[in-house]
Design a protein around this motif. Structure first.
Motif, PDB file in Angstrom:
ATOM      1  N   GLY A 181       0.796  -1.216   0.000  1.00 25.25           N
ATOM      2  CA  GLY A 181       0.000   0.000   0.000  1.00 25.25           C
ATOM      3  C   GLY A 181       0.828   1.266   0.000  1.00 25.25           C
ATOM      4  O   GLY A 181       1.113   1.844  -1.059  1.00 25.25           O
ATOM      5  N   PRO A 182       1.297   1.731   1.199  1.00 21.64           N
ATOM      6  CA  PRO A 182       2.075   2.970   1.275  1.00 21.64           C
ATOM      7  C   PRO A 182       3.338   2.976   0.427  1.00 21.64           C
ATOM      8  O   PRO A 182       3.823   4.047   0.050  1.00 21.64           O
ATOM      9  N   LEU A 183       3.878   1.792   0.095  1.00 23.47           N
ATOM     10  CA  LEU A 183       5.086   1.762  -0.727  1.00 23.47           C
ATOM     11  C   LEU A 183       4.823   2.334  -2.116  1.00 23.47           C
ATOM     12  O   LEU A 183       5.733   2.843  -2.777  1.00 23.47           O
ATOM     13  N   ALA A 184       3.551   2.262  -2.556  1.00 25.44           N
ATOM     14  CA  ALA A 184       3.213   2.818  -3.867  1.00 25.44           C
ATOM     15  C   ALA A 184       3.476   4.327  -3.904  1.00 25.44           C
ATOM     16  O   ALA A 184       3.873   4.872  -4.946  1.00 25.44           O
ATOM     17  N   ILE A 185       3.266   5.002  -2.768  1.00 28.66           N
ATOM     18  CA  ILE A 185       3.550   6.439  -2.704  1.00 28.66           C
ATOM     19  C   ILE A 185       5.045   6.669  -2.863  1.00 28.66           C
ATOM     20  O   ILE A 185       5.476   7.646  -3.492  1.00 28.66           O
ATOM     21  N   PHE A 186       5.834   5.760  -2.294  1.00 32.23           N
ATOM     22  CA  PHE A 186       7.280   5.862  -2.424  1.00 32.23           C
ATOM     23  C   PHE A 186       7.709   5.751  -3.878  1.00 32.23           C
ATOM     24  O   PHE A 186       8.617   6.446  -4.336  1.00 32.23           O
ATOM     25  N   PHE A 187       7.063   4.856  -4.619  1.00 34.11           N
ATOM     26  CA  PHE A 187       7.369   4.713  -6.037  1.00 34.11           C
ATOM     27  C   PHE A 187       7.045   6.003  -6.795  1.00 34.11           C
ATOM     28  O   PHE A 187       7.774   6.413  -7.697  1.00 34.11           O
ATOM     29  N   GLN A 188       5.920   6.624  -6.429  1.00 38.05           N
ATOM     30  CA  GLN A 188       5.548   7.893  -7.068  1.00 38.05           C
ATOM     31  C   GLN A 188       6.611   8.950  -6.811  1.00 38.05           C
ATOM     32  O   GLN A 188       6.982   9.702  -7.711  1.00 38.05           O
ATOM     33  N   ALA A 189       7.088   9.017  -5.577  1.00 40.70           N
ATOM     34  CA  ALA A 189       8.133   9.990  -5.233  1.00 40.70           C
ATOM     35  C   ALA A 189       9.408   9.696  -6.012  1.00 40.70           C
ATOM     36  O   ALA A 189      10.073  10.615  -6.507  1.00 40.70           O
ATOM     37  N   ALA A 190       9.752   8.412  -6.133  1.00 37.47           N
ATOM     38  CA  ALA A 190      10.958   8.026  -6.874  1.00 37.47           C
ATOM     39  C   ALA A 190      10.850   8.419  -8.342  1.00 37.47           C
ATOM     40  O   ALA A 190      11.816   8.885  -8.961  1.00 37.47           O
ATOM     41  N   GLN A 191       9.657   8.232  -8.907  1.00 38.46           N
ATOM     42  CA  GLN A 191       9.451   8.618 -10.306  1.00 38.46           C
ATOM     43  C   GLN A 191       9.546  10.129 -10.473  1.00 38.46           C
ATOM     44  O   GLN A 191      10.096  10.626 -11.461  1.00 38.46           O
ATOM     45  N   SER A 192       9.038  10.871  -9.495  1.00 40.80           N
ATOM     46  CA  SER A 192       9.119  12.336  -9.564  1.00 40.80           C
ATOM     47  C   SER A 192      10.561  12.805  -9.504  1.00 40.80           C
ATOM     48  O   SER A 192      10.944  13.780 -10.151  1.00 40.80           O
ATOM     49  N   ALA A 193      11.389  12.085  -8.705  1.00 38.08           N
ATOM     50  CA  ALA A 193      12.800  12.455  -8.575  1.00 38.08           C
ATOM     51  C   ALA A 193      13.650  11.875  -9.697  1.00 38.08           C
ATOM     52  O   ALA A 193      14.832  12.221  -9.813  1.00 38.08           O
ATOM     53  N   ASP A 194      13.050  10.983 -10.493  1.00 39.07           N
ATOM     54  CA  ASP A 194      13.756  10.339 -11.602  1.00 39.07           C
ATOM     55  C   ASP A 194      15.007   9.622 -11.118  1.00 39.07           C
ATOM     56  O   ASP A 194      16.098   9.775 -11.677  1.00 39.07           O
ATOM     57  N   ILE A 195      14.865   8.804 -10.074  1.00 42.03           N
ATOM     58  CA  ILE A 195      16.011   8.078  -9.533  1.00 42.03           C
ATOM     59  C   ILE A 195      16.110   6.699 -10.179  1.00 42.03           C
ATOM     60  O   ILE A 195      15.155   6.200 -10.775  1.00 42.03           O
ATOM     61  N   SER A 196      17.259   6.061 -10.039  1.00 41.97           N
ATOM     62  CA  SER A 196      17.502   4.748 -10.630  1.00 41.97           C
ATOM     63  C   SER A 196      16.850   3.657  -9.792  1.00 41.97           C
ATOM     64  O   SER A 196      16.475   3.873  -8.630  1.00 41.97           O
ATOM     65  N   ALA A 197      16.738   2.458 -10.385  1.00 43.46           N
ATOM     66  CA  ALA A 197      16.187   1.313  -9.663  1.00 43.46           C
ATOM     67  C   ALA A 197      17.066   0.953  -8.473  1.00 43.46           C
ATOM     68  O   ALA A 197      16.572   0.542  -7.413  1.00 43.46           O
ATOM     69  N   GLN A 198      18.395   1.122  -8.621  1.00 46.78           N
ATOM     70  CA  GLN A 198      19.312   0.828  -7.521  1.00 46.78           C
ATOM     71  C   GLN A 198      19.083   1.770  -6.353  1.00 46.78           C
ATOM     72  O   GLN A 198      19.085   1.348  -5.194  1.00 46.78           O
ATOM     73  N   MET A 199      18.865   3.060  -6.643  1.00 49.64           N
ATOM     74  CA  MET A 199      18.609   4.018  -5.573  1.00 49.64           C
ATOM     75  C   MET A 199      17.261   3.728  -4.912  1.00 49.64           C
ATOM     76  O   MET A 199      17.120   3.854  -3.698  1.00 49.64           O
ATOM     77  N   MET A 200      16.267   3.312  -5.708  1.00 49.16           N
ATOM     78  CA  MET A 200      14.971   2.953  -5.137  1.00 49.16           C
ATOM     79  C   MET A 200      15.132   1.776  -4.176  1.00 49.16           C
ATOM     80  O   MET A 200      14.519   1.745  -3.098  1.00 49.16           O
ATOM     81  N   SER A 201      15.954   0.805  -4.558  1.00 47.76           N
ATOM     82  CA  SER A 201      16.229  -0.328  -3.681  1.00 47.76           C
ATOM     83  C   SER A 201      16.871   0.143  -2.380  1.00 47.76           C
ATOM     84  O   SER A 201      16.564  -0.371  -1.297  1.00 47.76           O
ATOM     85  N   SER A 202      17.747   1.147  -2.458  1.00 50.91           N
ATOM     86  CA  SER A 202      18.387   1.703  -1.263  1.00 50.91           C
ATOM     87  C   SER A 202      17.348   2.375  -0.371  1.00 50.91           C
ATOM     88  O   SER A 202      17.401   2.250   0.864  1.00 50.91           O
ATOM     89  N   TRP A 203      16.432   3.107  -0.984  1.00 50.61           N
ATOM     90  CA  TRP A 203      15.365   3.746  -0.217  1.00 50.61           C
ATOM     91  C   TRP A 203      14.549   2.700   0.551  1.00 50.61           C
ATOM     92  O   TRP A 203      14.276   2.862   1.739  1.00 50.61           O
ATOM     93  N   VAL A 204      14.139   1.638  -0.143  1.00 55.54           N
ATOM     94  CA  VAL A 204      13.332   0.598   0.485  1.00 55.54           C
ATOM     95  C   VAL A 204      14.124  -0.096   1.584  1.00 55.54           C
ATOM     96  O   VAL A 204      13.592  -0.421   2.655  1.00 55.54           O
ATOM     97  N   TRP A 205      15.416  -0.312   1.347  1.00 58.65           N
ATOM     98  CA  TRP A 205      16.287  -0.895   2.376  1.00 58.65           C
ATOM     99  C   TRP A 205      16.294  -0.019   3.617  1.00 58.65           C
ATOM    100  O   TRP A 205      16.164  -0.513   4.743  1.00 58.65           O
ATOM    101  N   ALA A 206      16.440   1.281   3.427  1.00 56.34           N
ATOM    102  CA  ALA A 206      16.558   2.202   4.559  1.00 56.34           C
ATOM    103  C   ALA A 206      15.264   2.275   5.374  1.00 56.34           C
ATOM    104  O   ALA A 206      15.292   2.209   6.616  1.00 56.34           O
ATOM    105  N   ILE A 207      14.116   2.397   4.710  1.00 52.16           N
ATOM    106  CA  ILE A 207      12.860   2.498   5.461  1.00 52.16           C
ATOM    107  C   ILE A 207      12.535   1.169   6.146  1.00 52.16           C
ATOM    108  O   ILE A 207      11.942   1.148   7.233  1.00 52.16           O
ATOM    109  N   SER A 208      12.954   0.061   5.535  1.00 55.35           N
ATOM    110  CA  SER A 208      12.699  -1.249   6.136  1.00 55.35           C
ATOM    111  C   SER A 208      13.587  -1.470   7.353  1.00 55.35           C
ATOM    112  O   SER A 208      13.121  -1.970   8.386  1.00 55.35           O
ATOM    113  N   ILE A 209      14.874  -1.127   7.246  1.00 60.37           N
ATOM    114  CA  ILE A 209      15.782  -1.261   8.391  1.00 60.37           C
ATOM    115  C   ILE A 209      15.321  -0.375   9.537  1.00 60.37           C
ATOM    116  O   ILE A 209      15.325  -0.777  10.710  1.00 60.37           O
TER     117      ILE A 209
END
Length: 401
Positions: free
Chosen positions: A25-53
């Motif tokens: 659910g809420p992770l979808a908002i994170f994807f929207q933010a990532a698309q707005s920032a035009d970040i790479s898939a690797q950076m998105m993985s880092s974001w998800v790692w950080a919020i999960s840790i």
């Protein structure tokens, strides 16, 4: 008793379902933010790692320390702010704003200000606020009948049967049946899921006045009012007298290092917390802290395989997640409605709180949870005059009736 003795399948399942709903659910908002920032898939993985840790470390630590099911996550309202600010805001400025917001939450936590605020909210109004927040999830079960009638009817029937026959394990069985129905009826496929380890990427923080005003201050405000306020109300409503000070302090301290890898502020979960604090997790409130520990452990797996976990949960139909959340939260909705109705002396103010919160309104950047409490407390003060002497209040009640 030890963690091993307190362990239960129902508590572990509640923790898992809470993670499932957070990722889907809420992770979808994170994807929207990532698309707005035009970040790479690797950076998105880092974001998800950080919020999960962040959620894992704080949730496990607090649940074991306080022996209370403390469910933590990332700030969903705060993430929504990012969608409107990127790409005008750089990643470096965002990280600087994350750190500033964490410092603000830390200051509020250690000062004890938040505990004093929570103590001022009448119990009926707090329960009505939570019922209003969860109300839309309950409605989602029945609105799903339009788009996926077979899946919705199947999961609703499974919920009723399992809740009647196996009330302690109904979430486990509902989850399994839901996945089978999603694959069989909705064509969900796990074929695209593969094992991908996380690759955290550090980001250098940068502080600017514009980022502080446009992100840091609003992020701290919406985290306190949209996450910590309802989250603490859930704990109080479930009978836990835990103070907010240690929870705000730990989550803000954990947020600081996670910010350097793109992780937005760690907060107390609101919606998913209701899954782990009620009877569905365990009949004994003293053993429900296991759900908080399990929730954190599953977040650790999510962090380790952040790329895979994103693929896994996004492969499930949106309708499935809406149905699972709605059905799982019916008990929490009924419990909060009952608690609100039980406070007869300020029932009208509680109803106003419920309606304002359930409306989903947003004003001046603040969500309906904040406005529901604010308007409800105003109604409580005006209608019920708590400062009046008992005799004066009795006369006022007689005149109204």
């Amino acid at each position: 008793m030890s963690l091993r003795q307190d362990w239960s399948l129902s508590a572990v399942t509640a923790g898992f379902v809470a993670v499932l709903i957070s990722y889907a659910g809420p992770l979808a908002i994170f994807f929207q933010a990532a698309q707005s920032a035009d970040i790479s898939a690797q950076m998105m993985s880092s974001w998800v790692w950080a919020i999960s840790i962040g959620a894992a470390v704080s949730g496990i630590g607090l649940s074991l320390w306080l022996k209370v099911p403390v469910i933590t996550a990332w700030s969903a309202p705060g993430t929504a702010l990012l969608v409107t600010l990127f790409p005008g805001l750089s990643l470096n400025e965002a990280v600087g704003a994350y750190l500033t917001a964490a410092l603000i939450v830390f200051a509020v936590g250690v000062s004890g200000t938040f505990d004093r605020l929570i103590a001022l909210i009448p119990p009926g109004i707090a329960a009505a606020m939570m019922a209003g927040i969860l109300f839309q999830f309950g409605l989602g079960v029945f609105t799903s009948l339009e788009s996926s009638p077979a899946l919705a009817m199947g999961m609703l029937a499974a919920y009723l049967v399992f809740k009647r026959l196996f009330p302690r394990y109904f979430l486990v069985l509902l989850l399994l049946v839901g996945i089978v129905l999603a694959v069989g009826l909705e064509g969900a496929s796990l074929a695209g899921v593969s094992w991908q380890l996380a690759a955290p990427a550090p980001i250098r923080p940068e502080w600017t006045l514009s980022a502080t005003l446009s992100l840091a201050l609003p992020l701290a405000l919406v985290s306190l009012t949209g996450q910590f306020l309802p989250g603490m109300a859930i704990l109080r409503g479930a009978g836990y007298a835990t103070q907010a000070r240690p929870i705000l302090t730990v989550t803000s301290l954990v947020s600081m290092p996670m910010a350097l890898f793109g992780g937005i502020t760690t907060v107390v979960a609101a919606i998913t917390a209701a899954l782990c604090t009620g009877r569905a997790a365990h009949p004994d409130p003293a053993r429900r802290y296991v759900a908080g520990v399990a929730n954190g452990v599953f977040y650790l797996f999510g962090a380790l395989f952040s790329g895979s976990i994103v693929l896994l949960f996004t492969s499930l139909p949106v309708t499935f997640v809406a149905l699972l959340a709605g059905l799982a939260l019916i008990g929490a909705i009924s419990g909060n409605l009952s608690a609100a109705a039980a406070e007869k002396q300020h029932l009208e103010a509680s109803i106003i709180t419920f309606l304002a919160t359930a409306s989903g309104m947003s004003l001046f950047g603040l969500g309906s949870a904040f406005w529901g409490v604010a308007i409800g407390c105003a109604a409580y003060l005006i209608l019920h005059r708590p400062w009046a002497l008992p005799r004066e209040r009795a006369v006022a009640v007689d005149e109204k009736t």
